[in-house]
Design an enzyme around this catalytic site. Structure first.
Site, PDB file in Angstrom:
ATOM      1  N   ASN A  77       1.090  -1.249  -0.103  1.00  0.00           N
ATOM      2  CA  ASN A  77      -0.240  -0.259  -0.318  1.00  0.00           C
ATOM      3  C   ASN A  77       0.894   1.373   0.091  1.00  0.00           C
ATOM      4  OD1 ASN A  77      -2.490   0.881   0.391  1.00  0.00           O
ATOM      5  ND2 ASN A  77      -1.669   2.060   1.846  1.00  0.00           N
TER       6      ASN A  77
ATOM      7  N   THR B 231       8.924   9.759   8.577  1.00  0.00           N
ATOM      8  CA  THR B 231       9.283   9.346  10.413  1.00  0.00           C
ATOM      9  C   THR B 231      10.612   9.042  10.468  1.00  0.00           C
ATOM     10  OG1 THR B 231       8.690   7.872  11.491  1.00  0.00           O
ATOM     11  CG2 THR B 231       8.914   6.555   9.673  1.00  0.00           C
TER      12      THR B 231
ATOM     13  N   SER C 243      10.217  -1.757  12.744  1.00  0.00           N
ATOM     14  CA  SER C 243       8.686  -2.371  12.488  1.00  0.00           C
ATOM     15  C   SER C 243       8.885  -2.244  11.280  1.00  0.00           C
ATOM     16  CB  SER C 243       7.297  -1.700  12.785  1.00  0.00           C
ATOM     17  OG  SER C 243       7.072  -0.241  11.766  1.00  0.00           O
TER      18      SER C 243
ATOM     19  N   TYR D 204       6.341  -1.479   8.886  1.00  0.00           N
ATOM     20  CA  TYR D 204       5.256   0.500   8.724  1.00  0.00           C
ATOM     21  C   TYR D 204       6.742   1.197   8.536  1.00  0.00           C
ATOM     22  CZ  TYR D 204       5.014   4.962   9.681  1.00  0.00           C
ATOM     23  OH  TYR D 204       4.806   6.236   9.947  1.00  0.00           O
ATOM     24  N   HIS D 205       7.558   0.990   9.709  1.00  0.00           N
ATOM     25  CA  HIS D 205       8.805   1.890   9.022  1.00  0.00           C
ATOM     26  C   HIS D 205       9.941   1.942   8.379  1.00  0.00           C
ATOM     27  CE1 HIS D 205       7.895   2.748  14.057  1.00  0.00           C
ATOM     28  NE2 HIS D 205       7.876   4.081  13.348  1.00  0.00           N
TER      29      HIS D 205
ATOM     30  N   LYS E 144       8.138   2.887   4.902  1.00  0.00           N
ATOM     31  CA  LYS E 144       9.489   5.356   5.039  1.00  0.00           C
ATOM     32  C   LYS E 144      10.585   5.007   4.594  1.00  0.00           C
ATOM     33  CE  LYS E 144       5.372   7.133   7.273  1.00  0.00           C
ATOM     34  NZ  LYS E 144       4.384   8.126   5.979  1.00  0.00           N
TER      35      LYS E 144
HETATM   36  N1  USQ Z   1       5.094   2.851  23.472  1.00  0.00           N
HETATM   37  C1  USQ Z   1       4.891   3.105  24.916  1.00  0.00           C
HETATM   38  N2  USQ Z   1       3.387   2.601  25.367  1.00  0.00           N
HETATM   39  C2  USQ Z   1       2.560   2.552  24.487  1.00  0.00           C
HETATM   40  C3  USQ Z   1       2.402   2.924  23.039  1.00  0.00           C
HETATM   41  C4  USQ Z   1       3.885   3.358  23.010  1.00  0.00           C
HETATM   42  O1  USQ Z   1       5.541   2.747  26.206  1.00  0.00           O
HETATM   43  O2  USQ Z   1       1.565   3.012  25.409  1.00  0.00           O
HETATM   44  C5  USQ Z   1       6.719   3.881  22.900  1.00  0.00           C
HETATM   45  C6  USQ Z   1       6.748   2.776  22.396  1.00  0.00           C
HETATM   46  O3  USQ Z   1       7.508   1.022  22.442  1.00  0.00           O
HETATM   47  C7  USQ Z   1       7.629   3.364  21.588  1.00  0.00           C
HETATM   48  C8  USQ Z   1       7.985   4.940  21.647  1.00  0.00           C
HETATM   49  O4  USQ Z   1       6.547   4.703  22.697  1.00  0.00           O
HETATM   50  O5  USQ Z   1       8.843   3.420  22.401  1.00  0.00           O
HETATM   51  C9  USQ Z   1       6.880   5.100  20.777  1.00  0.00           C
HETATM   52  O6  USQ Z   1       5.940   4.764  19.885  1.00  0.00           O
HETATM   53  P1  USQ Z   1       4.473   5.208  19.211  1.00  0.00           P
HETATM   54  O7  USQ Z   1       2.993   4.149  19.056  1.00  0.00           O
HETATM   55  O8  USQ Z   1       4.014   6.145  20.195  1.00  0.00           O
HETATM   56  O9  USQ Z   1       5.001   5.765  17.800  1.00  0.00           O
HETATM   57  P2  USQ Z   1       5.661   4.749  16.855  1.00  0.00           P
HETATM   58  O10 USQ Z   1       4.726   3.072  16.908  1.00  0.00           O
HETATM   59  O11 USQ Z   1       7.124   4.617  16.498  1.00  0.00           O
HETATM   60  O12 USQ Z   1       4.843   5.754  15.295  1.00  0.00           O
HETATM   61  C10 USQ Z   1       3.977   6.998  15.810  1.00  0.00           C
HETATM   62  C11 USQ Z   1       3.050   6.574  14.569  1.00  0.00           C
HETATM   63  C12 USQ Z   1       3.696   6.684  13.181  1.00  0.00           C
HETATM   64  C13 USQ Z   1       4.935   7.378  13.006  1.00  0.00           C
HETATM   65  C14 USQ Z   1       6.037   7.863  14.428  1.00  0.00           C
HETATM   66  C15 USQ Z   1       7.451   8.657  14.407  1.00  0.00           C
HETATM   67  O13 USQ Z   1       2.028   6.054  14.392  1.00  0.00           O
HETATM   68  O14 USQ Z   1       2.912   6.527  12.035  1.00  0.00           O
HETATM   69  O15 USQ Z   1       6.084   7.244  12.229  1.00  0.00           O
HETATM   70  O16 USQ Z   1       5.519   7.437  15.499  1.00  0.00           O
HETATM   71  S1  USQ Z   1       8.770   7.937  14.914  1.00  0.00           S
HETATM   72  O17 USQ Z   1       8.470   7.406  16.522  1.00  0.00           O
HETATM   73  O18 USQ Z   1       9.647   9.299  15.374  1.00  0.00           O
HETATM   74  O19 USQ Z   1       8.896   6.410  13.849  1.00  0.00           O
END
Ligand code: USQ
Length: 384
Positions: free
Chosen positions: A119, A145, A180, A182-183, A186
């Site tokens: 996708n 990202t 992941s 997903y990442h 990108k």
């Molecule tokens: N995390 C927790 N508890 C939670 C949710 C997340 O500890 O309830 C932790 C995750 O393990 C991770 C961090 O917080 O270490 C960030 O997780 P996230 O779910 O807030 O973000 P992520 O999965 O990385 O993805 C989100 C967006 C994505 C974007 C990314 C930017 O969904 O579209 O690309 O943030 S980044 O994280 O900088 O790659």
């Protein structure tokens, strides 16, 4: 009047972006296939506040602002559809958010991994081809990202790295170690876009964005039906938004592992500022420009503690739970990403203050009865 095409206009960032550019006087059109609403149904999670249809929000926007936003409903992975859109609208700027945005969703199983990459990667390839056919001078502003880089043991530059090897020097794309499927999608996009800049002279800005938080922008606040989707479930909700909802719901904050993992964060209002800055200062023809788009770095535990103390001010006693980490990620690592480019071009960050957490918590308190506790606990594990 410059024409802006927002791909993924029905999403958390797409809708506020479209209203912002419309408000600024650009001619705005948007594309969406409403797929996110289907993925929500699939995982059984809805945004905290029900979001009116895109068509309804466009009508309300026209009433409130006197400005029109055109909508094309369709899937950018369909070549014919996207060629028709570009032939008809011929944008000057393409802001591309139209991707499956969730890491946990992409890690569910084979089908979700394959879907996410097909996708995201094929949609972006179609968009680039359509641009080269109908508007080769247009500027592609693509949402990447920060997760493309992962957490390397060196400072993270903005997309490129000067290297010296066996006495020779070159400037190469910064090495990627994403966390992941997903990442990874990108990362694949970035390589495809860089290739098209190099070979066809496409002009592109890859915005490597951190984790976004926030509920409102100037335009969403103009009318209750102009809101954007706000997720707190374990698939589509991001860390701070989830922690704020968890605090109001009275459940322990879901810190994964020891919470030492660090990420770049930014307010949704700053996403709009950054996209505007990128648009008003376009990349050169043939340039693949990368901006790291975040304003602050926090560990997950620091973030949880901010929410815990904000909640305390409101009389809520909130616990922090350290859940076994469902992901495979380093919880103790070096993290020093650069973010100078957007600041140099004028970004004025809205930092995460106590008041901001307070105002998010207060808004969520008004919707307390809408919180579905079933969607909070993470269900997808990275390891089989
Ligand atoms: N995390 C927790 N508890 C939670 C949710 C997340 O500890 O309830 C932790 C995750 O393990 C991770 C961090 O917080 O270490 C960030 O997780 P996230 O779910 O807030 O973000 P992520 O999965 O990385 O993805 C989100 C967006 C994505 C974007 C990314 C930017 O969904 O579209 O690309 O943030 S980044 O994280 O900088 O790659």
């Amino acid at each position: 009047m410059k024409k802006i095409l927002v791909l993924g206009i029905d999403g958390y960032l797409g809708w506020p972006t479209a209203m912002r550019f419309s408000q600024l006087g650009y001619e705005v059109a948007g594309v969406d296939n409403m797929a996110k609403r289907g993925w929500e149904d699939e995982v059984g999670a809805k945004p905290l506040w029900p979001v009116p249809t895109l068509q309804k929000r466009v009508r309300v926007w026209e009433k409130v602002s006197g400005k029109k936003i055109r909508v094309f409903v369709g899937d950018i992975t369909g070549g014919r559809f996207i060629y028709k859109v570009f032939e008809d609208f011929r944008p000057d700027v393409v802001i591309h958010y139209a991707e499956q945005p969730s890491a946990p969703y992409s890690m569910k199983n084979r089908q979700h991994a394959v879907f996410t990459q097909e996708n995201n990667v094929s949609g972006t390839l179609n968009v680039i081809h359509a641009m080269m056919s109908f508007c080769p001078k247009a500027h592609l502003v693509k949402l990447g990202t920060m997760g493309e880089y992962g957490t390397p043991n060196i400072d993270i530059e903005e997309g490129w790295l000067d290297i010296e090897h066996n006495g020779r020097k070159d400037r190469m794309m910064f090495p990627k170690r994403p966390g992941s499927f997903y990442h990874l999608s990108k990362v694949h996009d970035s390589h495809n876009i860089e290739f098209c800049c190099r070979v066809w002279g496409l002009r592109a800005t890859d915005l490597n964005q951190g984790v976004v938080y926030g509920i409102a922008t100037d335009e969403t606040e103009l009318h209750p039906e102009l809101l954007t989707s706000f997720h707190y479930d374990s698939d589509f909700g991001t860390a701070l938004n989830r922690f704020c909802v968890e605090a109001v719901a009275g459940v322990p904050l879901t810190v994964y592992g020891n919470g030492g993992q660090k990420r770049g964060f930014l307010n949704i209002r700053d996403t709009l500022q950054c996209v505007q800055i990128a648009t008003e200062n376009p990349a050169e023809s043939g340039e693949f420009r990368v901006f790291n788009q975040f304003t602050e770095v926090f560990s997950v535990t620091e973030l949880a503690k901010l929410v815990q103390s904000g909640a305390k001010e409101l009389g809520l006693s909130v616990k922090i739970a350290n859940l076994p980490n469902p992901r495979v990620e380093s919880e103790a690592h070096h993290y020093n990403p650069k973010n100078d480019s957007l600041l140099k071009l004028g970004l004025q960050p809205n930092m995460l203050s106590g008041e901001l957490v307070d105002s998010m918590l207060r808004k969520i308190q008004d919707a307390r009865e809408l919180i579905d506790l079933e969607v909070i606990h993470p269900k997808t594990k990275w390891k089989r």
